[in-house]
Write a protein that holds these residues in place. Sequence first.
Motif, PDB file in Angstrom:
ATOM      1  N   TYR A 157       0.784  -1.234   0.000  1.00  0.00           N
ATOM      2  CA  TYR A 157       0.000   0.000   0.000  1.00  0.00           C
ATOM      3  C   TYR A 157       0.816   1.283   0.000  1.00  0.00           C
ATOM      4  O   TYR A 157       0.268   2.346  -0.281  1.00  0.00           O
ATOM      5  CB  TYR A 157      -0.928  -0.005   1.224  1.00  0.00           C
ATOM      6  CG  TYR A 157      -1.768  -1.253   1.318  1.00  0.00           C
ATOM      7  CD1 TYR A 157      -2.588  -1.640   0.259  1.00  0.00           C
ATOM      8  CD2 TYR A 157      -1.713  -2.074   2.437  1.00  0.00           C
ATOM      9  CE1 TYR A 157      -3.345  -2.798   0.331  1.00  0.00           C
ATOM     10  CE2 TYR A 157      -2.471  -3.235   2.517  1.00  0.00           C
ATOM     11  CZ  TYR A 157      -3.282  -3.590   1.460  1.00  0.00           C
ATOM     12  OH  TYR A 157      -4.020  -4.734   1.528  1.00  0.00           O
ATOM     13  N   ARG A 205       3.043   3.584  -1.814  1.00  0.00           N
ATOM     14  CA  ARG A 205       3.469   3.769  -3.198  1.00  0.00           C
ATOM     15  C   ARG A 205       4.936   4.198  -3.321  1.00  0.00           C
ATOM     16  O   ARG A 205       5.498   4.190  -4.406  1.00  0.00           O
ATOM     17  CB  ARG A 205       2.571   4.817  -3.889  1.00  0.00           C
ATOM     18  CG  ARG A 205       1.130   4.348  -4.078  1.00  0.00           C
ATOM     19  CD  ARG A 205       1.088   3.048  -4.892  1.00  0.00           C
ATOM     20  NE  ARG A 205      -0.254   2.657  -5.282  1.00  0.00           N
ATOM     21  CZ  ARG A 205      -0.970   1.740  -4.638  1.00  0.00           C
ATOM     22  NH1 ARG A 205      -0.486   1.161  -3.561  1.00  0.00           N
ATOM     23  NH2 ARG A 205      -2.187   1.419  -5.060  1.00  0.00           N
ATOM     24  N   VAL A 262       7.586  -2.052  -6.068  1.00  0.00           N
ATOM     25  CA  VAL A 262       6.465  -2.960  -6.323  1.00  0.00           C
ATOM     26  C   VAL A 262       6.943  -4.396  -6.200  1.00  0.00           C
ATOM     27  O   VAL A 262       7.948  -4.784  -6.805  1.00  0.00           O
ATOM     28  CB  VAL A 262       5.874  -2.721  -7.725  1.00  0.00           C
ATOM     29  CG1 VAL A 262       4.751  -3.719  -8.009  1.00  0.00           C
ATOM     30  CG2 VAL A 262       5.364  -1.289  -7.855  1.00  0.00           C
ATOM     31  N   SER A 302       7.077  -8.091  -7.132  1.00  0.00           N
ATOM     32  CA  SER A 302       6.766  -8.871  -8.322  1.00  0.00           C
ATOM     33  C   SER A 302       5.815 -10.006  -7.951  1.00  0.00           C
ATOM     34  O   SER A 302       5.655 -10.351  -6.772  1.00  0.00           O
ATOM     35  CB  SER A 302       8.050  -9.451  -8.921  1.00  0.00           C
ATOM     36  OG  SER A 302       8.601 -10.438  -8.048  1.00  0.00           O
ATOM     37  N   GLY A 344      -3.706  -6.323  -4.158  1.00  0.00           N
ATOM     38  CA  GLY A 344      -3.118  -5.092  -3.637  1.00  0.00           C
ATOM     39  C   GLY A 344      -4.161  -4.190  -3.004  1.00  0.00           C
ATOM     40  O   GLY A 344      -4.026  -2.961  -3.009  1.00  0.00           O
ATOM     41  N   ASP A 353      -3.548  -6.812  -8.986  1.00  0.00           N
ATOM     42  CA  ASP A 353      -2.958  -5.499  -8.715  1.00  0.00           C
ATOM     43  C   ASP A 353      -2.460  -4.885 -10.024  1.00  0.00           C
ATOM     44  O   ASP A 353      -1.591  -5.449 -10.694  1.00  0.00           O
ATOM     45  CB  ASP A 353      -1.791  -5.671  -7.735  1.00  0.00           C
ATOM     46  CG  ASP A 353      -1.247  -4.343  -7.219  1.00  0.00           C
ATOM     47  OD1 ASP A 353      -1.469  -3.310  -7.872  1.00  0.00           O
ATOM     48  OD2 ASP A 353      -0.579  -4.353  -6.164  1.00  0.00           O
ATOM     49  N   PRO A 354      -3.002  -3.745 -10.439  1.00  0.00           N
ATOM     50  CA  PRO A 354      -2.616  -3.148 -11.714  1.00  0.00           C
ATOM     51  C   PRO A 354      -1.134  -2.781 -11.782  1.00  0.00           C
ATOM     52  O   PRO A 354      -0.577  -2.656 -12.878  1.00  0.00           O
ATOM     53  CB  PRO A 354      -3.500  -1.895 -11.815  1.00  0.00           C
ATOM     54  CG  PRO A 354      -3.954  -1.614 -10.419  1.00  0.00           C
ATOM     55  CD  PRO A 354      -4.042  -2.944  -9.756  1.00  0.00           C
ATOM     56  N   ARG A 355      -0.488  -2.660 -10.629  1.00  0.00           N
ATOM     57  CA  ARG A 355       0.931  -2.325 -10.658  1.00  0.00           C
ATOM     58  C   ARG A 355       1.790  -3.466 -11.182  1.00  0.00           C
ATOM     59  O   ARG A 355       2.956  -3.264 -11.549  1.00  0.00           O
ATOM     60  CB  ARG A 355       1.410  -1.931  -9.260  1.00  0.00           C
ATOM     61  CG  ARG A 355       0.830  -0.599  -8.773  1.00  0.00           C
ATOM     62  CD  ARG A 355       1.360  -0.272  -7.390  1.00  0.00           C
ATOM     63  NE  ARG A 355       0.948  -1.268  -6.413  1.00  0.00           N
ATOM     64  CZ  ARG A 355       1.474  -1.388  -5.190  1.00  0.00           C
ATOM     65  NH1 ARG A 355       2.446  -0.570  -4.815  1.00  0.00           N
ATOM     66  NH2 ARG A 355       1.030  -2.300  -4.360  1.00  0.00           N
ATOM     67  N   ALA A 371       1.086  -4.907 -13.917  1.00  0.00           N
ATOM     68  CA  ALA A 371       1.085  -4.596 -15.362  1.00  0.00           C
ATOM     69  C   ALA A 371       1.161  -5.847 -16.228  1.00  0.00           C
ATOM     70  O   ALA A 371       1.898  -5.896 -17.216  1.00  0.00           O
ATOM     71  CB  ALA A 371       2.260  -3.662 -15.684  1.00  0.00           C
TER      72      ALA A 371
END
Length: 653
Positions: free
Chosen positions: A415, A417, A421, A423, A525, A558-560, A562
């Motif tokens: 959480y 930022r 990130v 993996s 996330g 979790d969009p992070r 990608a």
Amino acid sequence: MLARSASLVVLLLLLVIHAASAAADADGQFVHQGFAAAGLALDGLAVVTPDGLLALTNATDQAKAHAFHPTPLHFRSETAAAARSFSTCFVFTIVSPYEELSSHGLAFVVSPTTDLSTANAGQYLGILNATNGTSTAGGRILAVELDTITDAEFHDINSNHVGIDVNSMISAQAREAGFYDDGAGGAFRELTLNSRKPMHLWVDYDGEAIDLSTVVADPVYVGFSAATGVLSTHHYVLGWSFSLDGPAPPLDFTKLPVVPRLGPKPRSKVLSVALPLATVLLVAASPAAVLVIVGRRRRYAEVREDWEEEFGPHRFAYKDLFRATDGFEDRNLLGVGGFGRVYKGTLPTSNLEVAVKKVSHGSKQGVREFVAEVVSIGRLRHRNLVQLLGYCRRRGELLLVYDYMANGSLDRFLYDRSRPVLSWHQRHWIIRGVASGLLYLHEDWEQVVVHRDVKASNVLLDHEMNGRLGDFGLARLYDHGADPQTTRVVGTMGYLAPELVRDGKATPATDVFAFGAFLLEVVCGRRPIERDGHGDPVVLADRVIERHRGGSVLDVVDPRLAGSYDAAEVTLVVNLGVVVCLHPWPDARPSMRKVVHCLDSGQPVPDVSPSYSSYSMATLMQIQGFAGSHAMSHDPSATSVGASSSTVFSQGR
């Protein structure tokens, strides 16, 4: 065969080796009275000191060390297929800062390679790892382990044993460490491996029990491996000899290097006599000095009662914790929760980094039972649990001492930022680790331990980003087969199983429920319960169920990340969480053994859509005691359990 020395304790290996062994380089024999000129192949923490002492480990935690004879040895005779006999002996010392605690052990190793770079530290002793046998090249590893920690996952017999390992940390044979005393009619005498005393061990293989040429490769390397965990244990080898086809040359104990003394020097007799006298003179000379002495005593005053004598090694002195944390200065504050503040500290005598948690215990009835549970939890040993080292009581405070986790809690990485990130590989590894730790708590330890507060903020990351379940302040213990007792409902909203709210019984199934919420938290996330722009609660499980029914479960990731993840692994973890672990009915949830098997094998969870259309409504009905069919349908906009039933939850930390 028993070597005699006034300065040495002698250790006899009480095993018949059902594994492999070594052969010759030149004449197949060497002897090292110290290692200054030995030319050993060293890696990891291993060093040879100027006076010739082989120091395998030092104060570094979660690290490994290897020291091998530089020349490979041939086990197989040129004229016969069977393995040749061999004999080896060495003198070792294990030095721990605590009388009854140490950090794993060391081993004599026969290996097809000196490259054990992929082996793990901790309970793997720097020999093997969690996923394969030998760390690198083909062939198997033979080890004679001197183990000072009980690991239930390896079926260890106790925390003071000698074992024979063949490409597995589960010993083929294991015995209590000790020797047969010729002076007492051959009576067996136990020895404490981590006693800080030099001990002499020898291993003889005559080829009669088993042909070792069928077990290990040829040629091989012989040497030593050691590993640390959370305590700053030192492993030393003072001398070593080896021989093929005959007895190892004897060691001359008078020529061996001396192990350095660790820890504070003992007070001299002069000092012990002079100090009381100086105090008397000071009191007579100055009333102000009396106030200074009393003030210091109050600063370090503790609550000690007679019944705590049995918990001796687990009791820390408040003075040591005060100094370790610089007086609990704010600069050492690691975090604040509903149950207390956590400080980083370094113990003055051992330089061990610790986390000290200050909680209130109220000094009322039940303190003895609570401390007994704290001490019991302190005996837990697993690579995915934060080690509880001990406690201290002072006035209305209880101080819990844990090993320090360098990378803090998992929730900060999910959480915050500003943090890197995580993996998917890291997340999946952490999930598997926490699952393994819970399995140990529920089934593999001597009692059932229900954690009662599984969540991302209680999963801590060590310096290698291994996930460890910590904060056992709410844990409850009971015997296997016993019925758990009703207790006050504690925990954190979003992770509390509905039956716990209803009947107050914490069981392994309630931990499994919390683990299911944790799975979704790590994958998505997101917290189990969040607020939308209007301040209304949004239940993560409902959102995942909706995507699951629509066949778009990967949309919740979790969009992070990608898209950088293994879709099959993500799908398995999400299904495991929302389909079975988070099921409102406890009987429908799997055991942690089944969860671990699923995660380790990669076998998909049966893709059965949840038998309820809304996690929130099914949970609410379970809390309120509704019976009948598990199949439900209702208006999906109905109030969630997080909103309508918040008053029945204890907020927790």
